[in-house]
Design a protein around this motif. Structure first.
Motif, mmCIF file in Angstrom:
data_model
loop_
_atom_site.group_PDB
_atom_site.id
_atom_site.type_symbol
_atom_site.label_atom_id
_atom_site.label_comp_id
_atom_site.label_asym_id
_atom_site.label_seq_id
_atom_site.Cartn_x
_atom_site.Cartn_y
_atom_site.Cartn_z
ATOM 1 N N ASP A 232 0.851 -1.183 0.000
ATOM 2 C CA ASP A 232 0.000 0.000 0.000
ATOM 3 C C ASP A 232 0.890 1.237 0.000
ATOM 4 O OD1 ASP A 232 0.184 1.313 2.810
ATOM 5 O OD2 ASP A 232 -0.057 -0.826 3.255
ATOM 6 N N ILE A 233 0.286 2.392 -0.265
ATOM 7 C CA ILE A 233 1.069 3.599 -0.476
ATOM 8 C C ILE A 233 1.860 3.988 0.765
ATOM 9 C CG2 ILE A 233 -0.823 5.149 0.140
ATOM 10 C CD1 ILE A 233 1.880 5.736 -2.553
ATOM 11 N N TYR A 234 1.300 3.759 1.963
ATOM 12 C CA TYR A 234 2.007 4.142 3.183
ATOM 13 C C TYR A 234 3.198 3.231 3.438
ATOM 14 C CZ TYR A 234 -1.969 7.182 3.897
ATOM 15 O OH TYR A 234 -2.923 8.162 3.728
ATOM 16 N N SER A 235 3.044 1.942 3.133
ATOM 17 C CA SER A 235 4.187 1.018 3.261
ATOM 18 C C SER A 235 5.263 1.394 2.251
ATOM 19 C CB SER A 235 3.728 -0.427 3.034
ATOM 20 O OG SER A 235 2.770 -0.794 3.999
ATOM 21 N N MET A 236 4.837 1.746 1.044
ATOM 22 C CA MET A 236 5.786 2.184 0.031
ATOM 23 C C MET A 236 6.531 3.431 0.502
ATOM 24 S SD MET A 236 3.388 1.730 -3.379
ATOM 25 C CE MET A 236 4.537 2.536 -4.462
ATOM 26 N N PHE A 237 5.779 4.368 1.091
ATOM 27 C CA PHE A 237 6.393 5.613 1.547
ATOM 28 C C PHE A 237 7.420 5.324 2.636
ATOM 29 C CE2 PHE A 237 6.957 9.519 3.776
ATOM 30 C CZ PHE A 237 6.796 10.509 2.827
ATOM 31 N N ALA A 238 7.018 4.530 3.626
ATOM 32 C CA ALA A 238 7.924 4.222 4.726
ATOM 33 C C ALA A 238 9.193 3.549 4.213
ATOM 34 C CB ALA A 238 7.221 3.347 5.753
ATOM 35 N N ALA A 239 9.026 2.598 3.269
ATOM 36 C CA ALA A 239 10.188 1.873 2.744
ATOM 37 C C ALA A 239 11.114 2.802 1.964
ATOM 38 C CB ALA A 239 9.713 0.718 1.858
ATOM 39 N N ALA A 240 10.529 3.698 1.180
ATOM 40 C CA ALA A 240 11.355 4.547 0.315
ATOM 41 C C ALA A 240 11.929 5.760 1.027
ATOM 42 C CB ALA A 240 10.517 5.006 -0.894
ATOM 43 N N MET A 241 11.168 6.329 1.999
ATOM 44 C CA MET A 241 11.527 7.643 2.521
ATOM 45 C C MET A 241 11.967 7.665 3.977
ATOM 46 S SD MET A 241 10.942 9.237 -0.256
ATOM 47 C CE MET A 241 11.360 10.848 0.350
ATOM 48 N N LEU A 242 11.560 6.654 4.768
ATOM 49 C CA LEU A 242 11.791 6.761 6.205
ATOM 50 C C LEU A 242 12.760 5.744 6.780
ATOM 51 C CD1 LEU A 242 8.111 7.415 7.413
ATOM 52 C CD2 LEU A 242 9.866 9.083 6.819
ATOM 53 N N LEU A 283 16.139 17.559 5.058
ATOM 54 C CA LEU A 283 14.886 16.910 4.660
ATOM 55 C C LEU A 283 14.277 17.575 3.431
ATOM 56 C CD1 LEU A 283 13.182 16.275 8.123
ATOM 57 C CD2 LEU A 283 13.860 14.526 6.468
ATOM 58 N N THR A 284 14.322 18.892 3.391
ATOM 59 C CA THR A 284 13.736 19.619 2.259
ATOM 60 C C THR A 284 14.482 19.312 0.966
ATOM 61 O OG1 THR A 284 13.135 21.380 3.788
ATOM 62 C CG2 THR A 284 12.995 21.893 1.464
ATOM 63 N N ALA A 288 10.589 15.507 -1.343
ATOM 64 C CA ALA A 288 9.643 16.435 -1.973
ATOM 65 C C ALA A 288 8.364 16.601 -1.160
ATOM 66 C CB ALA A 288 9.280 15.933 -3.375
ATOM 67 N N PHE A 289 8.198 15.769 -0.127
ATOM 68 C CA PHE A 289 6.998 15.853 0.700
ATOM 69 C C PHE A 289 7.166 16.819 1.871
ATOM 70 C CE2 PHE A 289 6.753 11.790 -1.459
ATOM 71 C CZ PHE A 289 5.451 11.795 -1.931
ATOM 72 N N VAL A 290 8.334 17.452 1.976
ATOM 73 C CA VAL A 290 8.555 18.538 2.927
ATOM 74 C C VAL A 290 8.680 19.818 2.104
ATOM 75 C CG1 VAL A 290 9.999 19.471 4.768
ATOM 76 C CG2 VAL A 290 9.779 16.989 4.498
ATOM 77 N N THR A 291 7.777 20.745 2.306
ATOM 78 C CA THR A 291 7.693 21.928 1.447
ATOM 79 C C THR A 291 7.896 23.202 2.252
ATOM 80 O OG1 THR A 291 6.045 20.758 0.123
ATOM 81 C CG2 THR A 291 6.245 23.125 -0.247
ATOM 82 N N HIS A 302 3.500 17.109 3.418
ATOM 83 C CA HIS A 302 2.420 16.558 2.606
ATOM 84 C C HIS A 302 1.619 15.593 3.480
ATOM 85 C CE1 HIS A 302 0.481 14.034 -0.458
ATOM 86 N NE2 HIS A 302 0.629 15.053 -1.283
ATOM 87 N N HIS A 303 0.331 15.440 3.166
ATOM 88 C CA HIS A 303 -0.520 14.584 4.005
ATOM 89 C C HIS A 303 -0.004 13.147 4.097
ATOM 90 C CE1 HIS A 303 -3.598 17.548 4.802
ATOM 91 N NE2 HIS A 303 -3.568 17.898 3.538
ATOM 92 N N MET A 304 0.622 12.670 3.038
ATOM 93 C CA MET A 304 1.169 11.313 3.069
ATOM 94 C C MET A 304 2.289 11.211 4.093
ATOM 95 S SD MET A 304 2.486 9.119 -0.192
ATOM 96 C CE MET A 304 1.219 9.865 -1.186
ATOM 97 N N LEU A 305 3.153 12.220 4.116
ATOM 98 C CA LEU A 305 4.239 12.242 5.094
ATOM 99 C C LEU A 305 3.677 12.438 6.496
ATOM 100 C CD1 LEU A 305 7.183 12.262 5.929
ATOM 101 C CD2 LEU A 305 7.333 14.658 5.243
ATOM 102 N N LYS A 306 2.666 13.283 6.658
ATOM 103 C CA LYS A 306 2.053 13.485 7.966
ATOM 104 C C LYS A 306 1.487 12.183 8.507
ATOM 105 C CE LYS A 306 -0.732 16.785 9.162
ATOM 106 N NZ LYS A 306 -0.138 17.217 10.449
ATOM 107 N N GLU A 307 0.815 11.428 7.639
ATOM 108 C CA GLU A 307 0.226 10.157 8.069
ATOM 109 C C GLU A 307 1.305 9.192 8.555
ATOM 110 O OE1 GLU A 307 -2.450 7.086 8.811
ATOM 111 O OE2 GLU A 307 -2.925 9.175 8.340
ATOM 112 N N CYS A 308 2.380 9.091 7.806
ATOM 113 C CA CYS A 308 3.467 8.185 8.198
ATOM 114 C C CYS A 308 4.185 8.704 9.449
ATOM 115 C CB CYS A 308 4.458 8.023 7.043
ATOM 116 S SG CYS A 308 3.773 7.084 5.661
#
Length: 804
Positions: A232-242, A283-284, A288-291, A302-308
């Motif tokens: 799912d998108i949140y798992s993808m985000f965590a794996a790629a970004m965090l 981070l910036t 790209a999710f930190v603006t 970004h809301h996706m980053l906030k959720e994670c």
């Protein structure tokens, strides 16, 4: 090897073409799920417009469904652009306020420079009225203004889509998603040249979804592999970004993910990390999710980053979470952002701090939560903690009264009395301030019973050593009524006693409220003089009231003076100190809808008395009072004014139809003077409809009622319609009063005719003879000298002489 730049902005030629109509559309609706690049695309477009058109850009980020917080964001956006139009303006709670706000916005934003107002994440507001307001605004915007709304959900009602027609431009996910060629170009822009197979795989797994493609490119750059298609998108985000970030940076994200927006200073305070600026810079650059927002100082996730980030926060130790939330609360409290502070303190169970915020707010922002939410929050607060904050109890009592939650209000009162009894060590002064303010709040339950209210005011005044904390003296005092006398004249024949009680009561009230409602007793006595036909006395007291009020910022009381002044101007050669147009301009600058509504009521009554229906404000002329929020105690007065408008418009049956319901409201609230006006209006309507017997009966009731206090002007104000009934009543039991009314009514009618004649012509034209005026009208109609000569039986030479 080319340098990687995974934060590169890519706007395809196809999307650029999709965005082009925004500059000629009144409303652009950008609707797509999270991560399709809505914000990025619009920001790119707006930056282009700023460079090429020198456009005015107003950006509003929405973070929750709290209207107060949203409205503050709108005001801040206008202020950042150098526009003060919304400073002090309240969120429009009703249709009338919304229409007035539309007018204000159209006036302020109109001009030669293109103007773009961008509302992002509109789906979070969850307010159907807001969507309808935006559609209504779009239909009225000047050509240079363009509204852009980005949302995950379709917010446009079908009927509004039809109504907007060509003024609406719609952009959806099909226009925003990347196709095969664009995906390859985007990867190349980021510094990565994908194989054909990789492009096909990404397109198949991500379906052109920008965020998913970005995360896959990140994973490919960092780890050499694409992400799993099943994730799912949140798992993808965590794996790629965090997951590859250092623990300190992960903790920073976890803590700051609770904020909607933040500065470096705030990040340092909340995380207690001295190197917060460096962490943010890193981070910036990498994410790209930190603006960084256009002001250059504020950041948002970004809301996706906030959720994670919030998921990361949930993994922190409970004591670390609570400590972080307390720091949030302290930051927001110091910045006077009380709703944010209240939420932060409640989340960590620090109800002491939460109640301290309630005391500081004094119930102003608290009312935006609504009664249900506040009661639910109050239920979570331990009683023992609440008892440690007696001034917070007082603020909550006042809030409960405003919401008509009287049982809860009385429950809080008992809690306050118990608290005071349990602390014999408190000083007498401290107890007196608490119990005195409690009496003040309880006095509102005795509304318009001056004797009962005065007893509580005197009790409060005797006990208190400082003004009340639960009342702001700049707020309204008359519940939307333009008349003090209409509020407090309760019983026929008791006017003198009521006036004396007001004289005695109000100084005590002023002492404990820092002068709230200043001048009320003077206005009430002046209104009584007017009603009794004592015009000189009324004018003297009116000027005294204006002097009492001057410079204290209590617009409500100034408008009550204006209501009296304009009625007085119809009774004799008196000119009010401030013309209506000047007062209107003053109120437009204040942006307070309650004051504007009060002003509309004054104008409606004044022009209705003059029979000048063109001057009546549209909300009254079209009888759209159901679109105006009016507090219950003010509704009978507004109903009376609307009836006067119906009489001026010749809608006599409506006056009779509405009368019984309005009289019932007056009886419930003990509004004797309002009931008198209503009976007179109903008698006037009967006279016009030929219902003589019914009209005589109503007039006799009204004359008997008015005689006990010597009131005559309400009859004179309706002389135009009442004259036949009054003529017939000269031989009745109230003959002397009727003869006085006939004289006053005739004089007032003549005064109205004179005013109407003088205002129908420009000042210069008013000095012309009838012959000169006739010639001037033909000149204004662009008639030739020959045509004028023929119509007025003059020679062309004489016409030329007149013209010169």
């Amino acid at each position: 090897m080319r340098k990687l730049d995974l934060n590169a902005i890519y706007i395809s030629e196809r999307v650029q073409e999709t965005l082009r109509p925004v500059s000629v559309s009144a409303l652009t609706a950008v609707v797509a799920p999270m991560g399709y690049g809505k914000t990025t695309a619009i920001n790119w477009f707006l930056n282009q417009r700023k460079q090429t058109e020198n456009a005015v850009i107003l950006r509003v980020n929405i973070y929750s469904d709290n209207r107060s917080i949203f409205w503050k964001s709108v005001q801040n956006a206008f202020a950042a652009a150098g526009l003060t139009a919304l400073a002090g303006c309240e969120y429009p709670e009703d249709a009338s306020s919304a229409a007035q706000l539309m007018d204000d916005l159209c006036t302020v934003l109109a001009g030669d420079r293109p103007c773009y107002l961008f509302l992002d994440d509109f789906h979070l507001l969850k307010d159907e009225k807001a969507a309808k307001f935006l559609c209504g605004l779009a239909n009225r915007l000047p050509e240079n203004v363009h509204l852009i709304v980005a949302s995950r959900n379709n917010f446009l009602p079908k009927e509004e889509i039809l109504r907007l027609g060509h003024r609406l431009h719609r952009i959806g996910k099909e226009q925003l998603r990347l196709n095969h060629t664009e995906l390859a170009h985007y990867a190349h822009r980021c510094g990565m040249d994908l194989t054909e197979a990789q492009v096909d795989s990404l397109l198949r797994s991500c379906e052109g979804w920008f965020s998913a493609i970005y995360l896959n490119l990140h994973s490919l750059a960092e780890r050499g592999i694409l992400l799993s298609e099943d994730a799912d998108i949140y798992s993808m985000f965590a794996a790629a970004m965090l997951e590859n970030l250092p623990p300190k940076m992960q903790e920073f994200l976890a803590m700051m993910g609770l904020a909607d927006e933040f500065t470096v200073e705030m990040a340092q305070a909340v995380t207690e990390m001295p190197d917060a600026a460096e962490i943010l810079r890193t981070l910036t650059e990498q994410n790209a999710f930190v603006t960084r927002l256009p002001d250059g100082k504020t950041f948002r996730f970004h809301h996706m980053l906030k959720e994670c980030a919030e998921r990361l926060f949930a993994r922190l130790a409970p004591e670390k979470q609570d400590a972080c939330r307390k720091r949030y609360g302290a930051w927001y409290e110091a910045k006077l952002q009380y709703l944010h502070a209240l939420t932060a303190y409640e989340a960590c169970g620090d109800y002491d701090a939460a109640l301290q915020v309630i005391e500081r707010d004094a119930g102003i922002l608290l009312t935006s939560l609504g009664s249900a939410e506040l009661l639910e929050r109050l239920g979570r607060c331990p009683v023992e903690t609440l008892k440690q904050h007696p001034f917070a109890i007082l603020v909550l009592m006042r809030c409960m009264f405003n919401w008509r939650q009287i049982p809860k209000m009385m429950e809080l009162k008992e809690l306050l009395l118990t608290t005071v009894a349990e602390h014999p060590e408190w000083s007498q002064e401290e107890k007196g301030n608490l119990l005195g303010e409690c009496d003040l709040i309880l006095s509102f339950l005795m509304y318009n019973d001056i004797s009962a209210m005065s007893r509580l005011h005197r009790s409060a005044s005797a006990q208190m050593s400082h003004p009340a904390s639960s009342i702001q003296n700049s707020g309204g005092w008359t519940f939307g009524s333009p008349s003090v006398l209409m509020m407090f004249h309760r019983q026929p024949g008791q006017l003198d006693r009521e006036l004396a009680e007001m004289d005695e009561c109000m100084p005590h009230y002023y002492k404990i409220t820092n002068g709230h409602g200043m001048g009320a007793e003077t206005i009430m006595r002046a209104e009584a003089d007017l009603q009794q036909g004592q015009f000189d006395d009324a004018q003297i007291l009116l000027e005294r009231a204006y002097a009492q009020i001057e410079g204290n910022g209590q617009t409500n009381m100034t408008l009550c003076c204006d209501f009296l002044a304009w009625r007085l101007s119809l009774c004799g050669p008196y000119t009010p100190r401030v013309p209506l147009e000047v007062r209107r301009e003053e109120l437009l600058r204040q942006h307070n809808m309650a004051w504007r509504n009060l002003f509309h009521a004054i104008c409606a009554y004044y022009y209705a008395l003059r029979g000048q229906t063109d001057g009546i404000p549209e909300v009254y002329a079209a009888h759209r009072m159901n679109t105006v929020n009016t507090l219950a105690p003010g509704k009978p007065m507004i109903g009376l004014i609307e009836n006067q408008v119906y009489l001026a418009q010749g809608e006599w049956a409506r006056v009779l139809g509405r009368g019984p319901g309005l009289l019932a409201m007056c009886e419930a609230l003990h509004y004797d003077l309002v009931a008198l006006h209503l009976r007179i209006q109903m008698a006037a309507a009967c006279a016009r409809l030929g219902r003589q017997d019914e009209g005589r009966s109503l007039l006799e009731q009204a004359l008997a009622q008015a005689a006990l206090d010597g009131f005559v002007v309400p009859f004179a104000e309706n002389f135009r319609d009442l004259e036949p009934l009054l003529e017939a009543a000269q031989e009745g039991p109230h003959a002397n009063a009727v003869r006085c009314i006939l004289a006053l009514g005739a004089a007032q009618q003549e005064r109205c005719r004179a005013l109407n004649r003088s205002e129908a012509l420009p000042e210069a034209a008013a000095r012309l003879t009838e012959r000169e005026l006739a010639l001037a009208r033909l000149i204004a109609d662009r008639c030739t000298n020959k045509e004028i000569a023929a119509r007025l039986f003059l020679s062309e030479g004489t016409v030329k002489q007149y013209t010169n």
